[in-house]
Design a protein around this motif. Structure first.
Motif, mmCIF file in Angstrom:
data_model
loop_
_atom_site.group_PDB
_atom_site.id
_atom_site.type_symbol
_atom_site.label_atom_id
_atom_site.label_comp_id
_atom_site.label_asym_id
_atom_site.label_seq_id
_atom_site.Cartn_x
_atom_site.Cartn_y
_atom_site.Cartn_z
ATOM 1 N N ARG A 119 -8.593 32.073 -16.599
ATOM 2 C CA ARG A 119 -9.079 33.488 -16.200
ATOM 3 C C ARG A 119 -10.669 33.678 -15.724
ATOM 4 N NH1 ARG A 119 -5.366 37.405 -19.734
ATOM 5 N NH2 ARG A 119 -3.205 35.988 -19.088
ATOM 6 N N GLU A 143 -7.887 41.590 -2.774
ATOM 7 C CA GLU A 143 -6.583 41.380 -2.922
ATOM 8 C C GLU A 143 -5.821 40.495 -1.641
ATOM 9 O OE1 GLU A 143 -4.784 43.720 -5.345
ATOM 10 O OE2 GLU A 143 -3.502 41.968 -5.025
ATOM 11 N N SER A 194 -4.193 36.697 -9.316
ATOM 12 C CA SER A 194 -4.142 38.311 -9.402
ATOM 13 C C SER A 194 -5.462 38.697 -10.111
ATOM 14 C CB SER A 194 -2.887 38.700 -10.040
ATOM 15 O OG SER A 194 -2.993 38.109 -11.305
ATOM 16 N N THR A 233 -7.144 42.229 -12.744
ATOM 17 C CA THR A 233 -6.917 43.303 -13.402
ATOM 18 C C THR A 233 -8.151 44.197 -13.653
ATOM 19 O OG1 THR A 233 -6.567 42.257 -15.389
ATOM 20 C CG2 THR A 233 -4.513 43.102 -14.130
ATOM 21 N N GLN A 234 -8.272 45.324 -13.654
ATOM 22 C CA GLN A 234 -9.668 46.076 -14.208
ATOM 23 C C GLN A 234 -9.155 46.251 -15.666
ATOM 24 O OE1 GLN A 234 -10.989 48.041 -11.143
ATOM 25 N NE2 GLN A 234 -12.914 47.829 -12.313
ATOM 26 N N GLU A 235 -10.644 45.769 -16.174
ATOM 27 C CA GLU A 235 -10.700 45.825 -17.750
ATOM 28 C C GLU A 235 -11.684 46.542 -17.993
ATOM 29 O OE1 GLU A 235 -9.781 42.630 -20.477
ATOM 30 O OE2 GLU A 235 -7.894 42.063 -19.715
#
Lengths: 246, 246
Positions: free
Chosen positions: A112, A142, A175, A177-179
């Motif tokens: 990650r 993307e 991929s 993701t927004q955290e």
């Protein structure tokens, strides 16, 4: 003699990488030091699934070692954790066959990569997330990610120092993701070359900032030329997340 | 000469506290070093709203300093941040009256304290959250918090070294919220004695673990005896969150 497989986690900011070195503080060095203490000065070799560079973290690194001690397998984490410094944690231990090998038997890995894009740097994130203070075009990112999927020769995305024979690797998933205020990228593949995730990330961020077009990615891959890809993104954002075995 | 008020944030883990010391690395020391560089070796005194101990963090510490330089006020954060080490961040700067004083004019403060209770320590939290690996009775904690509210003599909850004349302080709010696997405590008051939040926290955690009853809190306050309160909880969980002015 029994062989143990352990899943370990470490904060890479205090280490000069995973692999043991004569003088510098390393993860393997601290693991072997702890095991030597537990084994009354007997040297116990620790094999990891792979190296991580200075400043790179691990949430699920895998190691194995052999021990003649009669410690119940579920007690190994506690025995190790009470001896290890507090930036390494043994999360679990498992008794494995004698032919298990943390590196040779690994069939895939997940990494990650954390990035934050606020204009100001954050003192609390400096070791744990990469600061890239630019507005990012997430659609372009993307699109760029898609081009990395599948089996390619990743010569353009590994350090020129890499000496392995084949630079062909397969990426199963990429991929993000927004955290909260961070973007967290996920890379799953059958193997990763030296600096591969960080060079892919550097390139992806340049796409996000508009300095490269997503459509350039397949060309960069095709050219097999490290100079065409982006910068190597900093180690602080990178986490070895999981190692897969059959 | 103009006076500037700045809100700053710092990761306390690399500092021997806020206050300047001859040899050790401190927040005030780094701020004054940066200002000296910006002012061509002229010494600029930095006054903070109060000290924080080694390992204690700040999200919203307030400082002030005087400068003869003609820097537009909105440029001060950038000027300072490019000179400061990356564990201190100047979040904002404001031009204030000459009689503003970061410490003397403060009318209240907010502290936060982070605790995590998982059985295993977390290598990534070791500098940022206090590890208390016990099941906590949250109802008992809730009840204990109530007894601290209002105006009391907090002699039992400050370091014996404290030399201030009055140990009477008023707490306006004490509460906690659950954030993922952490408990985050919030303390708002008109002032805090040396180690006060950490001793209250140590006592609150003992209540949570069942080693003290909530009903003992008013008695401990009444007795004005530091020995009756709990241990001083570690600095790593503590954050100076906000400083209030009229």
């Amino acid at each position: 003699m029994s062989r143990y497989k352990c899943i370990i986690s470490y904060d890479g900011s205090g280490f000069c990488g995973y692999q043991i070195q004569p003088k510098d503080r390393t993860v393997q060095g601290e693991l072997e030091k702890a095991l030597r203490r537990i084994h009354k000065q007997q040297h116990i070799l620790v094999e990891g699934s792979g190296r991580t560079d200075a400043g790179v973290h691990a949430y699920g690194q895998v190691i194995h070692f052999d021990s003649p001690l009669d410690v119940p397998v579920d007690k190994w984490p506690t025995v190790l954790n009470t001896t290890l410094p507090d930036d390494i944690l043994v999360k679990s231990a498992e008794l494995v066959e004698d032919d298990f090998h943390a590196r040779h038997k690994a069939v895939g890995k997940e990494y990650r990569y954390r990035v934050y894009t606020s204009p100001e740097r954050d003192p609390f994130k400096r070791f744990y997330s990469h600061h890239y203070p630019y507005k990012l075009d997430l659609q372009a990112i993307e699109k760029a990610l898609g081009y990395f999927l599948g089996t390619h020769d990743f010569t353009s995305f590994c350090s020129a120092k890499t000496t392995v024979t084949s630079k062909i690797r397969t990426l199963h998933e990429i991929s993000f993701t927004q955290e909260k205020d961070e973007l967290v990228f996920k890379f799953v593949g059958n193997g990763f070359l030296y600096n591969m995730v960080r060079i892919m990330m550097g390139t992806i961020l340049e796409v996000g900032r508009g300095r490269k077009k997503p459509e350039q990615i397949p060309i960069i891959i095709e050219e097999k030329n490290r100079k065409l890809a982006g910068k190597t993104a900093g180690p602080e954002g990178l986490y070895l997340w999981k190692v897969f075995y059959e």
